[in-house]
Write a protein that holds these residues in place. Sequence first.
Motif, PDB file in Angstrom:
ATOM      1  N   VAL A 207      16.961 -32.273 -72.850  1.00 36.25           N
ATOM      2  CA  VAL A 207      16.687 -32.140 -71.413  1.00 36.25           C
ATOM      3  C   VAL A 207      16.767 -30.659 -71.029  1.00 36.25           C
ATOM      4  O   VAL A 207      17.669 -29.946 -71.465  1.00 36.25           O
ATOM      5  CB  VAL A 207      17.689 -32.997 -70.605  1.00 36.25           C
ATOM      6  N   ARG A 208      15.819 -30.210 -70.243  1.00 36.05           N
ATOM      7  CA  ARG A 208      15.783 -28.798 -69.838  1.00 36.05           C
ATOM      8  C   ARG A 208      16.001 -28.607 -68.339  1.00 36.05           C
ATOM      9  O   ARG A 208      16.241 -27.507 -67.873  1.00 36.05           O
ATOM     10  CB  ARG A 208      14.420 -28.181 -70.231  1.00 36.05           C
ATOM     11  N   GLU A 209      15.827 -29.668 -67.571  1.00 40.72           N
ATOM     12  CA  GLU A 209      15.983 -29.537 -66.110  1.00 40.72           C
ATOM     13  C   GLU A 209      16.852 -30.673 -65.597  1.00 40.72           C
ATOM     14  O   GLU A 209      16.585 -31.836 -65.910  1.00 40.72           O
ATOM     15  CB  GLU A 209      14.602 -29.606 -65.447  1.00 40.72           C
ATOM     16  N   VAL A 210      17.890 -30.335 -64.825  1.00 41.96           N
ATOM     17  CA  VAL A 210      18.709 -31.390 -64.223  1.00 41.96           C
ATOM     18  C   VAL A 210      18.602 -31.302 -62.699  1.00 41.96           C
ATOM     19  O   VAL A 210      18.530 -30.206 -62.133  1.00 41.96           O
ATOM     20  CB  VAL A 210      20.203 -31.316 -64.647  1.00 41.96           C
ATOM     21  N   THR A 211      18.585 -32.470 -62.079  1.00 40.89           N
ATOM     22  CA  THR A 211      18.656 -32.545 -60.616  1.00 40.89           C
ATOM     23  C   THR A 211      19.980 -33.205 -60.268  1.00 40.89           C
ATOM     24  O   THR A 211      20.231 -34.356 -60.649  1.00 40.89           O
ATOM     25  CB  THR A 211      17.478 -33.362 -60.048  1.00 40.89           C
ATOM     26  N   LEU A 212      20.846 -32.452 -59.595  1.00 41.76           N
ATOM     27  CA  LEU A 212      22.162 -32.973 -59.213  1.00 41.76           C
ATOM     28  C   LEU A 212      21.995 -33.818 -57.952  1.00 41.76           C
ATOM     29  O   LEU A 212      21.396 -33.365 -56.971  1.00 41.76           O
ATOM     30  CB  LEU A 212      23.137 -31.822 -58.971  1.00 41.76           C
ATOM     31  N   LEU A 213      22.526 -35.039 -58.005  1.00 38.78           N
ATOM     32  CA  LEU A 213      22.259 -35.998 -56.931  1.00 38.78           C
ATOM     33  C   LEU A 213      23.516 -36.426 -56.179  1.00 38.78           C
ATOM     34  O   LEU A 213      24.577 -36.583 -56.784  1.00 38.78           O
ATOM     35  CB  LEU A 213      21.651 -37.278 -57.510  1.00 38.78           C
ATOM     36  N   GLU A 248      17.511 -25.095 -68.391  1.00 36.73           N
ATOM     37  CA  GLU A 248      16.723 -23.953 -67.910  1.00 36.73           C
ATOM     38  C   GLU A 248      16.518 -23.973 -66.400  1.00 36.73           C
ATOM     39  O   GLU A 248      16.233 -22.955 -65.790  1.00 36.73           O
ATOM     40  CB  GLU A 248      15.335 -23.957 -68.572  1.00 36.73           C
ATOM     41  N   ARG A 249      16.590 -25.188 -65.836  1.00 37.93           N
ATOM     42  CA  ARG A 249      16.344 -25.300 -64.394  1.00 37.93           C
ATOM     43  C   ARG A 249      17.343 -26.261 -63.759  1.00 37.93           C
ATOM     44  O   ARG A 249      17.668 -27.293 -64.349  1.00 37.93           O
ATOM     45  CB  ARG A 249      14.940 -25.845 -64.128  1.00 37.93           C
ATOM     46  N   ILE A 250      17.743 -25.917 -62.541  1.00 37.39           N
ATOM     47  CA  ILE A 250      18.665 -26.785 -61.785  1.00 37.39           C
ATOM     48  C   ILE A 250      18.069 -27.022 -60.399  1.00 37.39           C
ATOM     49  O   ILE A 250      17.627 -26.075 -59.729  1.00 37.39           O
ATOM     50  CB  ILE A 250      20.050 -26.122 -61.630  1.00 37.39           C
ATOM     51  N   ARG A 251      18.060 -28.284 -60.010  1.00 38.87           N
ATOM     52  CA  ARG A 251      17.682 -28.647 -58.634  1.00 38.87           C
ATOM     53  C   ARG A 251      18.794 -29.527 -58.086  1.00 38.87           C
ATOM     54  O   ARG A 251      19.631 -30.039 -58.840  1.00 38.87           O
ATOM     55  CB  ARG A 251      16.367 -29.446 -58.618  1.00 38.87           C
TER      56      ARG A 251
END
Length: 463
Positions: A207-213, A248-251
Amino acid sequence: MNRVHIKTYGCQMNERDSDAVAAMLRARGYRIVADEHNCDVLLLNTCSVRDAAEQKAIAKAENLSARKKKQPDFVLGILGCMAQNRGASLLDQLPDVDLIVGTQKFHQVPDYLDNLRAARDAGAPVGETIVDIGEEVGSQNTIKDHLAPEPDANGAVERQITAFVSIQQGCNMDCAFCIVPKTRGDERSRPMDDIVAECRALAARGVREVTLLGQIVTSYGRRDYTHTDGISPFVQLLEKVSAIEGIERIRFTSPHPRGFKDDLVAAYGRLPKLCGYVHLPMQSGSNRILRAMNRPYTRERYKEIVDALRAVRNDMVFSTDVIVGFPGETEEEFQQTRELFEACNYDMAYVFKYSIRTGTPAAGLGDQIPDEVKEARNQALLEILKANSLRRSAALVGTVEEVLVEGPDKTGARFTGRTRGNRVCIFAADPRLIGMLVPLKIERASVSTLYGELVLSGVPDPA
Ligand code: SF4
């Protein structure tokens, strides 16, 4: 009785909950199947944000109840927000439902299905419906497992590039229109170390991008951790996830404008992995309506946050939620919303016509706005949004955007990925580029999709 299909309604939080339930069920020996017509257990993970969302799930459940005549062992369950909101009263409309499980009890689903299965294997008659909508201390910590992708007929496994990570459940803000505090309960945060460990494990599997919910992520950890050097627990968490190699990416979503203090605004300047896309729910541009909604900010403060974020990153992209036709909203107050909506120049917006939700503080307010007025206000904002999105898309044509290659598009002929600003891109690529950040020259744009060609010089050979 081990093939389970989960149908999810509503938001990303519900998607994440369903994924965790699926992972728990698979670990218990159940098979998760994509075909709702060929399953033994069908679980509806429901949404209560609007009455229409509940009615849709109820209609689906009524339809499915008929299946029990042909398939007596068929198990029908209702999970999530509507289960929490309506509880056993759902049985008045849906007497054939086997399972009603609320938002703090998702982790009990495997046990409940095991019990049903054991009873039926033993030839017991179909028993009473299991209803569990209690509160449970620590239940926020149970949404942590992820369903690993399964091999296809050729044994190939599609790599998962993006993932949702639940960091917090519930909300204490009591916005007058919102059912969430009732369906999701009080704010409860997961331990920071557990979240970081989960993100590390996701990175290790590609996984390279996680979205914290969470329902109000910007309040993350406020009861469990202290500010350090003026840095809030939420920003401390962003720092820790940023430090994970491979991510690499965080949203994140959903935040509250109240959470955008200086430390969070500054984080956009110093954490390059934090994507420059902010979903900032405005709800109204009228200070009187914001007060009536119990939203503790003003239109001036809201615009100040947008400007501060754009000052840190001038390519910052915004989306929002707006409610038109809140009880008592005058034409002048709507015009204030319209002005602010135009001034913020959103890429994306979810515009809702106010509808009464029983159980919310606003449900008892008089001075309801006629439907045709709400519709006209809704259309006015959607027109502005369409023009904005087109203009912003057109401005990207000819530029080179960094895209994370996620996998084949729906047709399978090309590939899809998203820009940092969350625009979906379609392009030709090599499967070996899946999971890589690549430069894409934008050649054409529609309202919501960009089409382009990879600029591969400078991209390391994926082999
Ligand atoms: S902050 Fe969001 S989730 Fe919480 S009550 Fe308000 S709208 Fe609902």
